[in-house]
Write a protein that holds these residues in place. Sequence first.
Motif, PDB file in Angstrom:
ATOM      1  N   GLY A 115      49.110  35.280  46.942  1.00 47.00           N
ATOM      2  CA  GLY A 115      48.022  36.130  47.031  1.00 47.00           C
ATOM      3  C   GLY A 115      47.754  36.771  45.932  1.00 47.00           C
ATOM      4  O   GLY A 115      46.975  37.878  45.737  1.00 47.00           O
ATOM      5  N   ALA A 116      48.168  36.417  44.787  1.00 44.69           N
ATOM      6  CA  ALA A 116      47.996  37.181  43.478  1.00 44.69           C
ATOM      7  C   ALA A 116      47.465  36.401  42.241  1.00 44.69           C
ATOM      8  O   ALA A 116      47.859  36.827  41.207  1.00 44.69           O
ATOM      9  N   SER A 117      46.954  35.156  42.545  1.00 45.23           N
ATOM     10  CA  SER A 117      46.496  34.327  41.127  1.00 45.23           C
ATOM     11  C   SER A 117      45.278  35.252  40.397  1.00 45.23           C
ATOM     12  O   SER A 117      45.359  35.072  39.324  1.00 45.23           O
ATOM     13  N   GLN A 118      44.876  36.380  40.835  1.00 45.21           N
ATOM     14  CA  GLN A 118      43.966  37.262  40.091  1.00 45.21           C
ATOM     15  C   GLN A 118      44.802  38.051  39.288  1.00 45.21           C
ATOM     16  O   GLN A 118      44.142  38.399  38.132  1.00 45.21           O
ATOM     17  N   ALA A 119      46.093  38.168  39.278  1.00 44.27           N
ATOM     18  CA  ALA A 119      46.996  38.800  38.569  1.00 44.27           C
ATOM     19  C   ALA A 119      46.850  38.045  37.058  1.00 44.27           C
ATOM     20  O   ALA A 119      47.271  38.490  35.993  1.00 44.27           O
TER      21      ALA A 119
END
Length: 254
Positions: A115-119
Amino acid sequence: MTAATTPQDDLPPRLTRLAFHGPLSEARAAAMVGRLAASLPATVLDIGCGWGELMLRLLAAVPQAHGVGVDVNAADLERGRLAAGARGLADRVEFAEESAVGTGRGPADVVLCLGASQALSDDLVPALRELRRLVADGGRVLLGEGFWQRTPTEAELAGMWPGASAADHHDLATLVDLTVSAGFRPEWIETASLDEWEEFESAYQADRELWLASNPGHPLAAETREHLDSHRTAWLTYRGVLGLTYLTLAPTAQ
């Protein structure tokens, strides 16, 4: 005799009921750890790790492995450090407070990005390319990514997060095709169940809901109530519309 209190003692508690920061059951987590541990990875990189619960479980399952978790949330990182110390893992894991954009932390044998590809990037396609760069040949990426189970209506989008758009996510088939185009083959495709979503979203809110019920006149009550109510409205709107897939990805040889 009443114990002395600190200014923090009467503030809303934060996420104490969550083992994982996402819709992930104990049974599914155990199966994931088993698959990832089978190749005996030496290095684990957790992007947007939060408190790194799945990484810690993988390190516990593979005694020779060392891990690095990267996040910008200091409170979550400290929770991870405390958990690592309590489990005897502190000498095998680092929790780094830093951006993951352009990180030089790889390549690693296992890369977690839940849930962290936006990082890595606001755009999924370059984020997937970054994951390919960060994983060693022969390794694995475990990607947790949102997808539309069906196209949301305009009314549903209006009830979700601010500025929600149908373009925010792909359907599952398109998402998997994008991982293939980025240089992966999908070893395992699974999706969070409605039960996992309901447990996660309830646990996400429960601490503060009970605090608010007991502290309706607190100076932070109005702000807390607004946050809880808006999040609950959004979640009950995207319930059954927004899905989360967990993709275990094997990098194609270069």
